[in-house]
Design a protein around this motif. Structure first.
Motif: not given
Length: 478
Positions: A274-276, A282-283, A323-324, A475-478
């Motif tokens: 889900v995160m990805a 957020c990352e 991710i941080a 904005s879409p994730k890289a």
């Protein structure tokens, strides 16, 4: 006289004219974690519902509530000192009611009333629904400067059913919002007081959570943080935390979703997926380690080894490469040897967290760790030295990581004015603090910036192009 109004006594300096009636004024002062912040907002909402005016400082208030934390001893000592300071306000306002709420109130209970004569009300985290009625009982009813409290009260019952359904928080920020989805904890780590002051895990109805977040989006808030003591252990019927996170991430108008604090045991492939894949999530991930020694982790009853923890980190970094990670670490837990501590230092160097919150073990009466043999407890001088090393090691890694990120282009959400004149403070999706030139009109806006320098924990940035207002699509994730 109604309990939510007060008559100004003759001779009072400031405030309403002598002998006039006005709404009672309340001030909530919060210490501790994000859950306490959310609880403080909830209490303010309850107070407003009972006719109180919320004020910004204790000097203005007729009722002061000190909302407390019980995680560490020094937090409680600080609160007791603060209560002494606030009680001095009674020299000019003898009608002032002083309450202590939250985890420290639940832990100390009636002993607060017995030992601190200035306190009128003691209320634990499950009592907030009854706050208005409780204040009716302790608020003085007779006019004049000689008013005295007719009753002192404690509200300390823990309820398996209390999830604050139907109670609204008074949101202090128009930019971001804390949204509790879970209260209490079932994990019972041996160092932690939370299960004893907040009770077992209680999860909110998913439909209620989603409805609340839709309301926040309608009010213009674009970033929400889901809160729970071990938030990713959330379960409600056939709803897992991953499913809840996905549903929240798809609420129209929400641009960023965060959550805290997860437990390593409940990091799953579904959650990482889900995160990805959800652009609004957020990352960033807060993954409490507590110790890098398996022997210490076992005594803490953390339910994982460092090898398992390493696998969870790998899972997160494989699924979300940018991710941080942040963490919590405790130094000098009972029985921690020099070798155990060196294992922790070494493991932190291996994992390389973007941020670490470090603590010296604090004895919490009533927790299982207090029953360990006395010879296992670490001498103060050794404990202080270990904490100092821990802080140095984690800050060194954080500074290295952040220095390597200078030059990145980031999107920040501006949260508030910074301490430096002509600057605002915002955060990146990866929860990095950034200051950039700006003014109050930027608060709530998304800015594209380039990171040009770092102080170690905070970045200095320059704007790139025009700002993007809060309601722009994610904005879409890289």
């Amino acid at each position: 006289m109604d309990t939510n109004t007060t008559t100004e006594p003759n001779g009072r300096q400031g405030g309403a004219p002598s002998g006039t009636t006005r709404r009672r004024r309340a001030y909530v002062e919060t210490y501790g974690c994000q859950m306490n912040i959310a609880d403080g907002e909830l209490m303010e909402g309850v107070l407003e519902g009972h006719g109180y005016q919320i004020v910004e400082g204790p000097e203005e208030a007729d009722v002061i509530l000190v909302n407390t934390c019980a995680i560490r001893e020094n937090a409680e000592e600080r609160v007791l000192g603060r209560i002494g300071q606030l009680s001095g306000l009674r020299r000019e306002r003898p009608w002032l009611v002083l309450g202590v709420t939250g985890c420290m109130a639940q832990r100390m209970g009636d002993s607060l009333l017995e030992g601190v004569s200035a306190v009128d009300l003691v209320m634990g985290p499950d009592g907030y629904r009854r706050l208005g009625k409780a204040l009716e009982e302790v608020v003085p009813r007779r006019g004049g400067r000689s008013r005295r409290r007719e009753k002192r009260l404690s509200v300390l019952d823990l309820s398996l059913d209390e999830n604050y359904r139907g109670l609204e928080q008074r949101r202090r920020s128009g930019v971001t919002a804390w949204v509790p989805v879970q209260r209490g904890c079932n994990h019972r780590c041996t160092f932690c007081i939370v299960p004893y002051v907040r009770g077992p895990e209680k999860n909110r109805e998913p439909d209620d959570v989603i409805a609340e977040i839709r309301g926040l989006a309608d009010d213009g808030i674009t970033e929400v943080t889901l809160l729970g003591q071990t938030v990713n252990s959330y379960r409600h019927g056939d709803w897992s935390f991953a499913r809840l996170l996905e549903a929240v991430a798809r609420v129209d108008g929400i641009r960023r979703v965060r959550f805290t604090s997860p437990h390593p045991v409940d990091v799953t492939e579904d959650l990482v997926e889900v995160m990805a894949t959800e652009p609004t999530v957020c990352e960033q991930f807060h993954l409490p380690l507590q110790s890098g020694s398996n022997a210490v982790l076992k005594r803490m009853v953390r339910r994982y080894t460092k090898e398992v923890f390493r696998e969870k980190v790998s899972m997160l970094r494989t699924g979300i490469p940018d991710i941080a990670l942040s963490t919590d670490v405790i130094a000098a837990f009972p029985g921690e040897t020099d070798d155990d501590f060196e294992e922790t230092i070494s493991f932190l160097s291996e994992i390389r967290f973007d941020e670490a919150f470090t603590y010296r073990y604090s004895v919490r009466p009533g927790t299982p760790a207090t029953r360990l043999p006395p010879e296992m407890f670490i001498e103060e001088e050794v404990a202080r030295e270990r904490l100092s090393r821990l802080i140095g090691a984690t800050r060194f890694v954080q500074a290295e990581i952040n220095q390597g990120e200078v030059g990145r282009v980031e999107e920040i959400l501006v949260e508030r004015m910074a301490k430096s004149a002509g600057m605002v403070l915002g955060r990146t999706r990866r929860n990095k603090a950034v200051v950039v030139s700006g003014d109050g009109g930027d608060i709530g806006s998304y800015l594209t910036v380039r990171l040009v320098d770092t102080t170690g924990a905070t970045f200095i940035a320059k704007r790139l192009g025009d700002e993007t207002r809060a309601h722009a699509p994610p904005s879409p994730k890289a």
